[in-house]
Scaffold this motif. Structure first.
Motif, PDB file in Angstrom:
ATOM      1  N   MET A 267       0.841  -1.202   0.000  1.00  0.00           N
ATOM      2  CA  MET A 267       0.000   0.000   0.000  1.00  0.00           C
ATOM      3  C   MET A 267       0.869   1.241   0.000  1.00  0.00           C
ATOM      4  O   MET A 267       2.029   1.219   0.423  1.00  0.00           O
ATOM      5  CB  MET A 267      -0.925   0.006   1.224  1.00  0.00           C
ATOM      6  N   LEU A 268       0.298   2.314  -0.512  1.00  0.00           N
ATOM      7  CA  LEU A 268       0.929   3.626  -0.428  1.00  0.00           C
ATOM      8  C   LEU A 268      -0.158   4.694  -0.419  1.00  0.00           C
ATOM      9  O   LEU A 268      -1.299   4.455  -0.827  1.00  0.00           O
ATOM     10  CB  LEU A 268       1.937   3.854  -1.546  1.00  0.00           C
ATOM     11  N   MET A 269       0.216   5.873   0.032  1.00  0.00           N
ATOM     12  CA  MET A 269      -0.695   7.000   0.123  1.00  0.00           C
ATOM     13  C   MET A 269      -0.093   8.176  -0.622  1.00  0.00           C
ATOM     14  O   MET A 269       1.107   8.450  -0.500  1.00  0.00           O
ATOM     15  CB  MET A 269      -0.940   7.377   1.591  1.00  0.00           C
ATOM     16  N   VAL A 270      -0.922   8.861  -1.394  1.00  0.00           N
ATOM     17  CA  VAL A 270      -0.491  10.014  -2.174  1.00  0.00           C
ATOM     18  C   VAL A 270      -1.117  11.265  -1.566  1.00  0.00           C
ATOM     19  O   VAL A 270      -2.339  11.318  -1.365  1.00  0.00           O
ATOM     20  CB  VAL A 270      -0.904   9.870  -3.653  1.00  0.00           C
ATOM     21  N   PHE A 271      -0.278  12.275  -1.270  1.00  0.00           N
ATOM     22  CA  PHE A 271      -0.735  13.525  -0.653  1.00  0.00           C
ATOM     23  C   PHE A 271      -0.333  14.704  -1.528  1.00  0.00           C
ATOM     24  O   PHE A 271       0.759  14.721  -2.103  1.00  0.00           O
ATOM     25  CB  PHE A 271      -0.123  13.712   0.744  1.00  0.00           C
ATOM     26  N   ALA A 272      -1.213  15.666  -1.614  1.00  0.00           N
ATOM     27  CA  ALA A 272      -0.892  16.890  -2.339  1.00  0.00           C
ATOM     28  C   ALA A 272      -0.045  17.847  -1.499  1.00  0.00           C
ATOM     29  O   ALA A 272       0.693  18.669  -2.048  1.00  0.00           O
ATOM     30  CB  ALA A 272      -2.180  17.586  -2.787  1.00  0.00           C
ATOM     31  N   ARG A 273      -0.126  17.741  -0.165  1.00  0.00           N
ATOM     32  CA  ARG A 273       0.590  18.653   0.737  1.00  0.00           C
ATOM     33  C   ARG A 273       1.558  17.865   1.612  1.00  0.00           C
ATOM     34  O   ARG A 273       1.244  16.762   2.084  1.00  0.00           O
ATOM     35  CB  ARG A 273      -0.388  19.422   1.619  1.00  0.00           C
ATOM     36  N   GLU A 274       2.716  18.457   1.867  1.00  0.00           N
ATOM     37  CA  GLU A 274       3.732  17.801   2.681  1.00  0.00           C
ATOM     38  C   GLU A 274       3.291  17.695   4.139  1.00  0.00           C
ATOM     39  O   GLU A 274       3.529  16.674   4.796  1.00  0.00           O
ATOM     40  CB  GLU A 274       5.056  18.559   2.581  1.00  0.00           C
ATOM     41  N   ASP A 275       2.657  18.735   4.681  1.00  0.00           N
ATOM     42  CA  ASP A 275       2.278  18.701   6.090  1.00  0.00           C
ATOM     43  C   ASP A 275       1.255  17.593   6.356  1.00  0.00           C
ATOM     44  O   ASP A 275       1.295  16.942   7.412  1.00  0.00           O
ATOM     45  CB  ASP A 275       1.739  20.057   6.524  1.00  0.00           C
TER      46      ASP A 275
END
Length: 498
Positions: free
Chosen positions: A316-324
């Motif tokens: 699994m992995l998660m993709v985020f638009a923001r670093e925080d």
């Protein structure tokens, strides 16, 4: 008298009552099937038995499909409601369908029984299996454990091999539970689910990365997930949806079954054998509660930017638009998994900055500012230039998967170099087609061509070692390749850009 004889003669000449032959009603007659022989003498018996077997198989499949639709409809119309009676669906038709769906050429279990031997007295064996399963007299046999290579180095992956009868019963239970849980599982889950595949997960990841311009990617690696899965938490998750005593009792027996390895039998208190028919479904049920529901209902509403989870079994992995947002989730992730007895791998669980390179960068910027790469499902993801000069996420065969596949081909060529050239060629064609069938995605043509070329070199190398005088020069091998050409690389899964 004379008139009667005249009338009879006229009717005979014209073909009977009704006048002239051209005026009679013509009825087309369908030609029947030709006779297949006398069943008493044995001719045609095989065809009759084959037809009867196909009719029984078709009938069983239709009956089971109807039952599966009813179970799915019930689960869909009653979300969150506990289902208490499901085992009554498992009857002879259900077991025949489970037998049909069970792989017949797999490795044998501790009893050494093959699928062919089990099928010799199939109906009696299945009736006995149903009776033992529902009465509680069924005893889960020990699981034979073997080890296969995993990644780089000498690291291996333990694989459990149940007996064939155990596989059939597990398949029957999986069919029931799958109809229920498919109504509950979320879209972020792709592994070991009907109608879903690894390539669908890769496509979903590609589109998400392109829409957020790369963003921040959180790779999550659970250390020895199938070996450390907590039985108590799994039973709790199962009882939230299913409380059928027969099914839960069978699952408990499989979880507590012994593991045979190197002649010794052990009884692990955690985990489920990776390789068992029911293990992927149990893993999905466990991670659905631990990760999927938690991320969608608890995490995402609290984030400031866009985020998405993509899971294939325990990968699994998660993709985020923001670093925080990514760092906040990374901070709480170990506590979330530790609550359910799981541990994250400290080195393989990492946060990757995967932002799109600047437009003026020709090769992705300097080394210090070049975006990192990450792997998922055997592919390395990176930023590359398109034909029009823009930036796009590209995928290529991961280095460890490439090397592992090539080593497997080399071992096969070394072991089977005594076979006829035609037999070796046929086997290598199958191996290459299988490799292209998975790794043949858009943007990976170079790696596919490289793999084909290296396989060709390996084949020539071991053909040259068949004897002291068997050396094959490249010009002679070119003539051999004209007669036995290896299949060209092909894209089996082109990217669908919407």
């Amino acid at each position: 008298m004379a008139q009667d004889r005249y009338r009879q003669a006229k009717e005979t000449k014209c073909g009977g009552k009704g006048g002239r032959e051209s005026e009679r009603l013509v009825v087309p007659v369908k030609r029947g099937n030709p006779p297949r022989g006398d069943p008493v003498e044995g001719r045609g018996r095989r065809d009759a038995e084959s037809s009867r077997g196909k009719m029984m198989e078709t009938s069983s499949s239709a009956i089971v499909s109807t039952k599966l639709r009813r179970i799915a409809k019930l689960a869909r119309e009653m979300p969150g409601v506990v289902l208490n009676t499901l085992a009554h669906h498992i009857d002879m038709d259900w077991m025949l369908e489970a037998y049909r769906r069970t792989r017949k050429d797999g490795a044998v279990g501790v009893d050494g029984q093959t699928a062919r031997e089990y099928a010799a007295n199939l109906e009696e064996n299945l009736r006995s299996l149903i009776d033992r399963a529902k009465s509680g007299r069924y005893r889960a046999p020990n699981v034979r454990r073997v080890h296969i290579p995993k990644g780089k180095g000498r690291e291996t992956r333990p694989i459990g091999i149940p007996t064939f009868e155990d596989k059939v019963l597990q398949r029957a239970v999986v069919m029931v539970l799958e109809a229920v849980y498919e109504q509950d599982f979320l879209n972020c889950s792709y592994g070991f689910r009907p109608g879903r595949s690894a390539h669908q997960a890769l496509d979903a990841l590609w589109h998400e990365l392109m829409e957020v311009s790369g963003g921040w990617v959180l790779e999550v690696d659970v250390r020895k997930f199938f070996d450390t899965l907590d039985h108590a938490h799994l039973r709790t998750f199962l009882r939230r949806r299913v409380r059928d005593g027969v099914l839960l009792r069978l699952i408990g027996k499989w979880l507590n079954a012994g593991v045979l390895e190197s002649g010794n039998v052990s009884y692990p208190e955690t985990g489920t054998p990776q390789g068992g028919v029911i293990s992927p479904l149990l893993a999905n049920v466990f991670l659905h509660e631990v990760v999927d529901v938690w991320f969608e209902q608890t995490v995402r509403p609290r984030l400031k930017g866009r985020a998405r989870l993509i899971r294939y079994a325990d990968d699994m992995l998660m993709v985020f638009a923001r670093e925080d947002d990514a760092r906040r989730v990374l901070a709480v992730l170990p506590k979330r998994f530790g609550k359910y007895g799981l541990t994250l791998h400290p080195e393989k669980t990492r946060l990757v900055q995967f932002n799109r390179p600047r437009s003026n960068d020709r090769q992705g910027g300097s080394r210090s500012h070049r975006p990192s790469t990450f792997d998922l499902l055997g592919f390395t993801h990176y930023w590359g230039r398109t034909r029009r000069g823009g930036w796009a996420v590209k995928r290529k065969t991961a280095a460890d998967r490439f090397s592992r596949a090539l080593r497997a081909v080399a071992r096969w060529c070394r072991t089977n170099r005594h076979l006829k050239v035609r037999e070796q060629w046929q086997a290598l064609c199958r191996k290459l087609k299988g490799h292209f069938g998975y790794y043949g995605i858009t943007g990976n043509s170079k790696a596919l061509d490289d793999f084909r070329y290296r396989v060709k070199r390996v084949w020539r190398q071991w053909l040259s070692r068949r004897s002291q005088t068997a050396f094959i020069a490249w010009d002679r091998f070119a003539l051999l390749e004209q007669r036995y050409p290896l299949p060209p690389a092909r894209l089996a899964h082109p990217l669908r850009v919407t």
